[in-house]
Write a protein that holds these residues in place. Sequence first.
Motif, PDB file in Angstrom:
ATOM      1  N   GLY A   1      31.766  -6.623  16.199  1.00 54.13           N
ATOM      2  CA  GLY A   1      32.122  -8.126  16.149  1.00 54.13           C
ATOM      3  C   GLY A   1      32.993  -8.509  15.301  1.00 54.13           C
ATOM      4  O   GLY A   1      33.261  -9.758  14.973  1.00 54.13           O
TER       5      GLY A   1
ATOM      6  N   ASN B   1      36.519 -10.541  14.742  1.00 52.63           N
ATOM      7  CA  ASN B   1      37.131 -11.474  15.144  1.00 52.63           C
ATOM      8  C   ASN B   1      38.748 -11.621  15.236  1.00 52.63           C
ATOM      9  O   ASN B   1      39.622 -12.112  15.818  1.00 52.63           O
ATOM     10  CB  ASN B   1      36.622 -12.751  14.710  1.00 52.63           C
ATOM     11  CG  ASN B   1      35.148 -12.847  15.098  1.00 52.63           C
ATOM     12  OD1 ASN B   1      34.241 -12.749  14.096  1.00 52.63           O
ATOM     13  ND2 ASN B   1      34.700 -13.059  16.230  1.00 52.63           N
TER      14      ASN B   1
ATOM     15  N   TRP C   1      37.945  -8.980  10.042  1.00 56.85           N
ATOM     16  CA  TRP C   1      37.214  -9.909   9.575  1.00 56.85           C
ATOM     17  C   TRP C   1      36.167 -10.366  10.953  1.00 56.85           C
ATOM     18  O   TRP C   1      36.643 -10.562  12.106  1.00 56.85           O
ATOM     19  CB  TRP C   1      37.659 -11.173   9.258  1.00 56.85           C
ATOM     20  CG  TRP C   1      36.953 -12.351   9.022  1.00 56.85           C
ATOM     21  CD1 TRP C   1      36.067 -12.493   7.922  1.00 56.85           C
ATOM     22  CD2 TRP C   1      36.618 -13.636  10.063  1.00 56.85           C
ATOM     23  NE1 TRP C   1      35.415 -13.714   8.069  1.00 56.85           N
ATOM     24  CE2 TRP C   1      35.509 -14.241   9.289  1.00 56.85           C
ATOM     25  CE3 TRP C   1      36.957 -13.843  11.282  1.00 56.85           C
ATOM     26  CZ2 TRP C   1      35.102 -15.350   9.779  1.00 56.85           C
ATOM     27  CZ3 TRP C   1      36.570 -15.021  11.807  1.00 56.85           C
ATOM     28  CH2 TRP C   1      35.549 -15.932  11.055  1.00 56.85           C
ATOM     29  N   SER C   2      34.805 -10.302  10.671  1.00 52.49           N
ATOM     30  CA  SER C   2      33.963 -11.071  11.576  1.00 52.49           C
ATOM     31  C   SER C   2      33.013 -12.208  10.954  1.00 52.49           C
ATOM     32  O   SER C   2      32.665 -12.103   9.758  1.00 52.49           O
ATOM     33  CB  SER C   2      32.775  -9.889  12.138  1.00 52.49           C
ATOM     34  OG  SER C   2      32.080 -10.192  12.970  1.00 52.49           O
ATOM     35  N   HIS C   3      32.708 -13.169  11.702  1.00 49.67           N
ATOM     36  CA  HIS C   3      32.029 -14.240  11.310  1.00 49.67           C
ATOM     37  C   HIS C   3      30.540 -13.753  10.896  1.00 49.67           C
ATOM     38  O   HIS C   3      29.919 -14.367  10.358  1.00 49.67           O
ATOM     39  CB  HIS C   3      32.178 -15.535  12.135  1.00 49.67           C
ATOM     40  CG  HIS C   3      31.318 -15.212  13.357  1.00 49.67           C
ATOM     41  ND1 HIS C   3      31.940 -14.285  14.570  1.00 49.67           N
ATOM     42  CD2 HIS C   3      30.206 -15.670  14.094  1.00 49.67           C
ATOM     43  CE1 HIS C   3      31.212 -14.649  15.396  1.00 49.67           C
ATOM     44  NE2 HIS C   3      30.041 -15.122  15.263  1.00 49.67           N
ATOM     45  N   ARG C   4      30.084 -12.744  11.707  1.00 48.12           N
ATOM     46  CA  ARG C   4      28.682 -12.256  11.516  1.00 48.12           C
ATOM     47  C   ARG C   4      28.617 -10.905  10.481  1.00 48.12           C
ATOM     48  O   ARG C   4      29.652 -10.122  10.671  1.00 48.12           O
ATOM     49  CB  ARG C   4      28.268 -11.710  12.844  1.00 48.12           C
ATOM     50  CG  ARG C   4      28.087 -12.570  13.744  1.00 48.12           C
ATOM     51  CD  ARG C   4      27.619 -12.142  15.001  1.00 48.12           C
ATOM     52  NE  ARG C   4      28.479 -11.103  15.827  1.00 48.12           N
ATOM     53  CZ  ARG C   4      28.084 -10.370  16.711  1.00 48.12           C
ATOM     54  NH1 ARG C   4      27.135 -10.684  17.488  1.00 48.12           N
ATOM     55  NH2 ARG C   4      29.278  -9.492  17.361  1.00 48.12           N
ATOM     56  N   PRO C   5      28.038 -11.189   9.429  1.00 51.81           N
ATOM     57  CA  PRO C   5      27.912  -9.985   8.340  1.00 51.81           C
ATOM     58  C   PRO C   5      27.583  -8.613   9.171  1.00 51.81           C
ATOM     59  O   PRO C   5      26.700  -8.739   9.992  1.00 51.81           O
ATOM     60  CB  PRO C   5      27.028 -10.471   7.449  1.00 51.81           C
ATOM     61  CG  PRO C   5      26.770 -11.986   7.611  1.00 51.81           C
ATOM     62  CD  PRO C   5      27.185 -12.407   9.060  1.00 51.81           C
TER      63      PRO C   5
ATOM     64  N   GLN D   1      25.754  -5.274   9.898  1.00 53.70           N
ATOM     65  CA  GLN D   1      24.560  -4.865   9.780  1.00 53.70           C
ATOM     66  C   GLN D   1      24.489  -3.323   9.789  1.00 53.70           C
ATOM     67  O   GLN D   1      24.798  -2.554  10.959  1.00 53.70           O
ATOM     68  CB  GLN D   1      23.405  -5.412  10.620  1.00 53.70           C
ATOM     69  CG  GLN D   1      23.259  -6.793  10.509  1.00 53.70           C
ATOM     70  CD  GLN D   1      22.326  -7.249  11.393  1.00 53.70           C
ATOM     71  OE1 GLN D   1      21.893  -6.710  12.399  1.00 53.70           O
ATOM     72  NE2 GLN D   1      21.768  -8.587  11.140  1.00 53.70           N
TER      73      GLN D   1
ATOM     74  N   ASN E   1      31.702  -9.118   5.539  1.00 53.78           N
ATOM     75  CA  ASN E   1      32.438  -9.705   6.669  1.00 53.78           C
ATOM     76  C   ASN E   1      34.086  -9.227   6.746  1.00 53.78           C
ATOM     77  O   ASN E   1      34.441  -9.094   7.863  1.00 53.78           O
ATOM     78  CB  ASN E   1      32.524 -11.171   6.403  1.00 53.78           C
ATOM     79  CG  ASN E   1      31.148 -11.992   6.533  1.00 53.78           C
ATOM     80  OD1 ASN E   1      30.547 -11.966   5.359  1.00 53.78           O
ATOM     81  ND2 ASN E   1      30.688 -12.599   7.634  1.00 53.78           N
TER      82      ASN E   1
ATOM     83  N   THR F   1      32.044 -13.175   2.824  1.00 53.52           N
ATOM     84  CA  THR F   1      32.920 -14.321   2.750  1.00 53.52           C
ATOM     85  C   THR F   1      32.342 -15.246   1.643  1.00 53.52           C
ATOM     86  O   THR F   1      31.219 -15.420   1.393  1.00 53.52           O
ATOM     87  CB  THR F   1      32.520 -15.029   4.169  1.00 53.52           C
ATOM     88  OG1 THR F   1      33.057 -14.294   5.113  1.00 53.52           O
ATOM     89  CG2 THR F   1      33.188 -16.586   4.317  1.00 53.52           C
TER      90      THR F   1
END
Length: 738
Positions: free
Chosen positions: A235, A237, A251-255, A257, A275, A292
């Motif tokens: 994910g 970005n 960096w991804s806006h979704r943490p 998993q 993130n 974040t």
Amino acid sequence: MAPSYENLPLDDDEFDESQIDFTDLDDQYQVRLDEGLDAFVVVDGLPKVPEENISKLVKFILRKLNTVGRVKDDGVYMPLNEETGQTEGFAFVEYNAPSEAIQAVKQLHGTPLDKKHTMAVNKLTDIDRYGREGRIEEEYHPPQIEEFQQKDHLRSWLGDHDGRDQMVMFRGEKVGVFWNEKEDQPEPVVDRENWTESFVQWSPQGTYLTSIHAQGVQLWGSKNWSRQHRFAHPGVNLVDFSPNEQYLTTWSHRPLQVDENHPVPSLSIDEDGKNYIIWDVATGKPLRSFATLEAPSTTDADGNPVKKKMQWPTFKWSADDRYVARMNQGQSISVYELPRMNLLDKTTIKIEGVMDFEWAPANPKRDGIKTYEQLFCYWTPELGSNPAKVGLMTVPSKEVVRTRNLFNVSDAKLHWQSDAAYVCVKVDRHSKSKKSMATNLEIFRVKEKGVPVEVVDSIKDTVINFAWEPKGSRFVLITTSEPIAQTAVPPKTAVSFFAPEKLKGGAIGNFRHIRTVDKKNSNAIYWSPKGRFVVVATLQSQQSCDLDFWDLSFEKPKEDRDDKEKELAANLQLMATAEHYGVTDIEWDPTGRYVATVASAFRHQMENGYHLYDFKGTLLREEHIDRFKQLIWRPRPPTLLSKEEQAEIRKNLRNYSKIFDEQDLAKKNTANRQVVEARRQMLKEWLEWRESMIRMLEEEGAEIELNNGKVHRDHDGEVQEIEEIVEEIIEEHEEVIS
């Protein structure tokens, strides 16, 4: 009711215990090792000491172990080697809670005990986690060292015969790398379908091309454009490199998993919920991950909540890749040391109200300072009765070397000059009634003694854009007196040019205004990477698409210069104007010879494509391409030439330019480039054949006589005529166009 004993066995021999179900009791009282051992860690890398010194060593390491939690009483066990009578160099440690053990691994792993010993801290449950399912063999086998394999040269493009630059173009679903051929069609190097799922990006020195995918980031390079590195971040970005390409932030806006049972390559359970990941480019391993931080909520003048804007890059790098820092807005700045990613001095830098900070883009060399340091500039707003403040702080000493108080501040922006000689703080001030705005420029002269501050307060309007000249001391700004609103019609702007006064001895004087061009729609400033030339443009506007090409060192005759130009280190000249409908981006090539304007499909779907200009504003080529998204020039690494060698080249530039002009003319007059390449190859083959024949005749003892390349007498006495082509310049004329 009395109990019934009718079903009891008559004696012990008739009782069968296996018929009783104990599963409920087993589940209730079973000791779960994974949970019971979660509070244990294994500390390796300890000194080996005799039994009588164990208590001293335990007391010593407890000072570090207790900084992240509380070790249980008698919670340290050091195995003893019966043969040597000394400890084995590791210990088992039990904390009061599993969370404390996790913190010990994160914060104490790699911590030095002394000059010879460094602690390695791991969870005890890792033994089962990594050792299960046959992952660890019972019998030790020495690792097999693979034979060294020569890798491809990652900077081979710099050796191009014609000194051309490369560019990457993303159009439709295809990504291609091309050689710039000026007026002609770009020459393809590589062109691939679905090379990226989002966008492409060069590393700062052009070594790698970055592609973005759902599962992470990939870096490509070498002549074969093979994959050099892969970084798994599902994910992802955004991507940001350190200046010297040693490290990478994703960096991804979704943490994230991360499942222990289905692990992601290179990622551990420590990355779960994070993130940001900071990677080591050479090894491809993550150094540290972060979640974040929530920015504090703010409101506008009417009390409405202001939409939060993400600051990118969030983690900002020092010029030499030794430090990376991020801000907790309004509270502190955290500085981490590379490559261990440990917090500098184990504490954040508390700066109340801090709104922004920027590292110096070059290694600063302040007057009278001979020790190593890095600098960053920060600013804080007005808090209660305290004024707004701008500060310069050194790292690693964390010393504030200069501060300046500011009043009636609405906003501030920090602009470093590329050599870190100056930092300009653009301060937007409001009147006491808060109905009008104006801008001051607070310029810190970083390399001068005491870091003096020069104030440019002659600007009556609001500055909406500011840009320093790269490796220079001049700057351009754009101002407007109209409110900036999200409308189709952009506000009228003015473009102003500033330069320092000329002083004896080559010193830099005070900054003075050169000229202002009014009634423009310009909103963007793009300097050539080599300085001197600048494009002032109107981007992302439906009403205007102007491009103005300026020269700040135009060679005017002395008699044509006015008094101001004689006093200032600048001679301003508008070289050309152009228009490119729908222009969204402007890209200078790394040499400053060419500039490309792009109408990107990322912004709109109208007349996508690009225009290519030279530095003077002459249109060389334009191409309209459906769904054209990106054109990015490949950066070049810093030159290896010394300042003296560069000065010598500039001194003899006219001589070099004649050679280049001849090459350009020959190239232009040739109808087919393939013919030139074929002739060049034929000449090369003939010269190689000629040399081989001479060597063969010499080995046979033949007497060889070369008469100006025309007559060759072999060992049989026969004379062979050899044709020689001689180029002779009949007439040469040089014309200087002013």
